[in-house]
Design a protein around this motif. Structure first.
Motif, PDB file in Angstrom:
ATOM      1  N   GLN A  81       1.049  -0.863   0.246  1.00 14.25           N
ATOM      2  CA  GLN A  81      -0.053  -0.180   0.502  1.00 14.25           C
ATOM      3  C   GLN A  81       0.977   1.302   0.101  1.00 14.25           C
ATOM      4  O   GLN A  81       0.542   1.927  -0.424  1.00 14.25           O
ATOM      5  CB  GLN A  81      -0.617   0.361   1.414  1.00 14.25           C
ATOM      6  CG  GLN A  81      -1.784   1.278   1.214  1.00 14.25           C
ATOM      7  CD  GLN A  81      -2.960   0.955   2.225  1.00 14.25           C
ATOM      8  OE1 GLN A  81      -2.067   1.303   3.217  1.00 14.25           O
ATOM      9  NE2 GLN A  81      -3.862   1.919   2.669  1.00 14.25           N
ATOM     10  N   LYS A  82       1.794   1.939   0.680  1.00 12.85           N
ATOM     11  CA  LYS A  82       3.324   1.887   0.908  1.00 12.85           C
ATOM     12  C   LYS A  82       3.096   2.323  -0.535  1.00 12.85           C
ATOM     13  O   LYS A  82       4.036   3.654  -0.631  1.00 12.85           O
ATOM     14  CB  LYS A  82       3.634   1.899   1.850  1.00 12.85           C
ATOM     15  CG  LYS A  82       4.798   2.941   2.227  1.00 12.85           C
ATOM     16  CD  LYS A  82       5.873   3.291   2.933  1.00 12.85           C
ATOM     17  CE  LYS A  82       7.233   3.917   3.377  1.00 12.85           C
ATOM     18  NZ  LYS A  82       8.083   3.482   4.016  1.00 12.85           N
ATOM     19  N   TYR A  84       3.065   1.867  -4.031  1.00 16.13           N
ATOM     20  CA  TYR A  84       1.487   1.994  -4.545  1.00 16.13           C
ATOM     21  C   TYR A  84       1.023   3.194  -4.321  1.00 16.13           C
ATOM     22  O   TYR A  84       1.078   3.995  -5.606  1.00 16.13           O
ATOM     23  CB  TYR A  84       0.093   1.094  -4.033  1.00 16.13           C
ATOM     24  CG  TYR A  84       0.206  -0.329  -5.026  1.00 16.13           C
ATOM     25  CD1 TYR A  84       0.359  -0.491  -5.896  1.00 16.13           C
ATOM     26  CD2 TYR A  84      -0.389  -1.747  -4.326  1.00 16.13           C
ATOM     27  CE1 TYR A  84       0.479  -0.817  -7.124  1.00 16.13           C
ATOM     28  CE2 TYR A  84      -0.201  -2.415  -4.845  1.00 16.13           C
ATOM     29  CZ  TYR A  84      -0.211  -2.098  -6.197  1.00 16.13           C
ATOM     30  OH  TYR A  84       0.063  -4.301  -6.735  1.00 16.13           O
ATOM     31  N   HIS A  85       1.303   4.101  -2.532  1.00 15.50           N
ATOM     32  CA  HIS A  85       1.191   5.724  -2.384  1.00 15.50           C
ATOM     33  C   HIS A  85       1.907   6.393  -3.563  1.00 15.50           C
ATOM     34  O   HIS A  85       1.898   7.274  -3.861  1.00 15.50           O
ATOM     35  CB  HIS A  85       0.484   5.481  -1.308  1.00 15.50           C
ATOM     36  CG  HIS A  85       0.914   6.977  -0.825  1.00 15.50           C
ATOM     37  ND1 HIS A  85      -0.579   8.091  -0.993  1.00 15.50           N
ATOM     38  CD2 HIS A  85       1.984   8.111  -0.874  1.00 15.50           C
ATOM     39  CE1 HIS A  85       0.033   9.264  -0.116  1.00 15.50           C
ATOM     40  NE2 HIS A  85       0.665   9.047  -0.254  1.00 15.50           N
ATOM     41  N   GLU A  86       3.251   5.800  -2.967  1.00  9.11           N
ATOM     42  CA  GLU A  86       4.897   5.979  -3.374  1.00  9.11           C
ATOM     43  C   GLU A  86       4.867   6.271  -4.388  1.00  9.11           C
ATOM     44  O   GLU A  86       5.081   7.371  -5.346  1.00  9.11           O
ATOM     45  CB  GLU A  86       5.970   6.013  -2.946  1.00  9.11           C
ATOM     46  CG  GLU A  86       6.441   6.101  -1.620  1.00  9.11           C
ATOM     47  CD  GLU A  86       7.758   5.187  -1.490  1.00  9.11           C
ATOM     48  OE1 GLU A  86       8.226   4.763  -2.234  1.00  9.11           O
ATOM     49  OE2 GLU A  86       7.631   4.518  -0.328  1.00  9.11           O
ATOM     50  N   GLY A  88       1.755   6.865  -7.306  1.00  5.79           N
ATOM     51  CA  GLY A  88       0.962   7.458  -7.330  1.00  5.79           C
ATOM     52  C   GLY A  88      -0.532   6.801  -8.068  1.00  5.79           C
ATOM     53  O   GLY A  88      -1.150   7.673  -8.971  1.00  5.79           O
ATOM     54  N   CYS A  90      -3.472   5.534  -6.877  1.00  2.00           N
ATOM     55  CA  CYS A  90      -4.351   5.555  -5.611  1.00  2.00           C
ATOM     56  C   CYS A  90      -5.341   5.279  -5.348  1.00  2.00           C
ATOM     57  O   CYS A  90      -5.232   4.953  -4.745  1.00  2.00           O
ATOM     58  CB  CYS A  90      -4.305   7.234  -5.670  1.00  2.00           C
ATOM     59  SG  CYS A  90      -3.071   8.431  -5.793  1.00  2.00           S
ATOM     60  N   ALA A  91      -5.669   4.937  -6.613  1.00  2.00           N
ATOM     61  CA  ALA A  91      -7.419   3.677  -6.563  1.00  2.00           C
ATOM     62  C   ALA A  91      -6.672   1.981  -6.428  1.00  2.00           C
ATOM     63  O   ALA A  91      -6.889   1.990  -6.135  1.00  2.00           O
ATOM     64  CB  ALA A  91      -7.246   3.344  -7.988  1.00  2.00           C
ATOM     65  N   GLU A  93      -4.051   1.698  -4.241  1.00  2.49           N
ATOM     66  CA  GLU A  93      -3.554   2.115  -2.753  1.00  2.49           C
ATOM     67  C   GLU A  93      -4.962   1.951  -1.770  1.00  2.49           C
ATOM     68  O   GLU A  93      -5.131   1.212  -0.962  1.00  2.49           O
ATOM     69  CB  GLU A  93      -3.048   3.024  -2.648  1.00  2.49           C
ATOM     70  CG  GLU A  93      -2.959   4.131  -1.470  1.00  2.49           C
ATOM     71  CD  GLU A  93      -2.232   4.779  -0.960  1.00  2.49           C
ATOM     72  OE1 GLU A  93      -2.906   5.690  -0.004  1.00  2.49           O
ATOM     73  OE2 GLU A  93      -2.632   6.053  -1.726  1.00  2.49           O
ATOM     74  N   GLU A  94      -6.268   2.490  -1.933  1.00  2.00           N
ATOM     75  CA  GLU A  94      -7.378   2.453  -1.501  1.00  2.00           C
ATOM     76  C   GLU A  94      -8.080   1.197  -1.880  1.00  2.00           C
ATOM     77  O   GLU A  94      -8.754   0.269  -0.958  1.00  2.00           O
ATOM     78  CB  GLU A  94      -8.229   3.291  -2.882  1.00  2.00           C
ATOM     79  CG  GLU A  94      -7.504   5.204  -1.931  1.00  2.00           C
ATOM     80  CD  GLU A  94      -8.587   5.808  -3.123  1.00  2.00           C
ATOM     81  OE1 GLU A  94      -9.066   5.803  -3.386  1.00  2.00           O
ATOM     82  OE2 GLU A  94      -7.842   6.881  -2.829  1.00  2.00           O
ATOM     83  N   GLU A  97      -6.594  -1.509   0.573  1.00  2.00           N
ATOM     84  CA  GLU A  97      -6.831  -1.097   2.023  1.00  2.00           C
ATOM     85  C   GLU A  97      -8.197  -1.293   1.948  1.00  2.00           C
ATOM     86  O   GLU A  97      -8.139  -1.550   3.112  1.00  2.00           O
ATOM     87  CB  GLU A  97      -6.704   0.397   2.247  1.00  2.00           C
ATOM     88  CG  GLU A  97      -7.335   1.038   3.495  1.00  2.00           C
ATOM     89  CD  GLU A  97      -6.930   2.695   3.704  1.00  2.00           C
ATOM     90  OE1 GLU A  97      -7.331   2.784   4.719  1.00  2.00           O
ATOM     91  OE2 GLU A  97      -7.095   3.076   2.960  1.00  2.00           O
TER      92      GLU A  97
END
Length: 130
Positions: A81-82, A84-86, A88, A90-91, A93-94, A97
């Motif tokens: 998750q971290k 994927y956030h780095e 970019g 976002c979808a 990452e969400e 989660e």
């Protein structure tokens, strides 16, 4: 893939290691799969392929869940998750989660808020030695 990795290990090593992990998982060679997943994650990290590090972490998390090691899966999912956030994504990452909340319940709510300065990384070196 192996010939590509031999010609350009920098670019293809982590991909080959991840394929080997998936093959071992399919063949039910659990210990080898663990080593290959961890090696793929480390290789992607070393060569700064953030998106491939994220994918390897996520697949390692699914592997751990399928192998009955749910508690060991969570750090992999959190690191995925971290990453994927780095990257970019976002979808993604969400989506991850949401998946973690379904799998682990409220247990992840505090852990997903780990600040970027405190990595939620599994101790990959310890696992390699075992």
């Amino acid at each position: 893939m192996r010939s590509y990795a031999e010609c350009s290990s920098w670019n293809f090593q982590n991909k080959l290691l991840l394929l080997q992990a998936e093959q071992c998982f399919y063949l039910d060679d659990i210990e080898s799969a663990k080593r290959y997943y961890d090696a793929a994650i480390l290789s992607a990290k070393e060569h700064k392929f953030v998106h491939e590090e994220a994918l390897a972490c996520e697949l390692a998390g699914h592997f751990m869940l399928e192998s009955g090691e749910g508690r060991a899966a969570l750090p992999y999912f959190l690191l995925a998750q971290k990453k994927y956030h780095e990257w970019g994504a976002c979808a993604k990452e969400e989506s991850l989660e949401k998946y973690m909340k379904e799998q682990f319940g409220t247990e992840t709510t505090t852990e997903t808020n780990i600040s970027p300065g405190i990595p939620a990384e599994p101790d990959l070196r310890k696992r390699r030695a075992s």
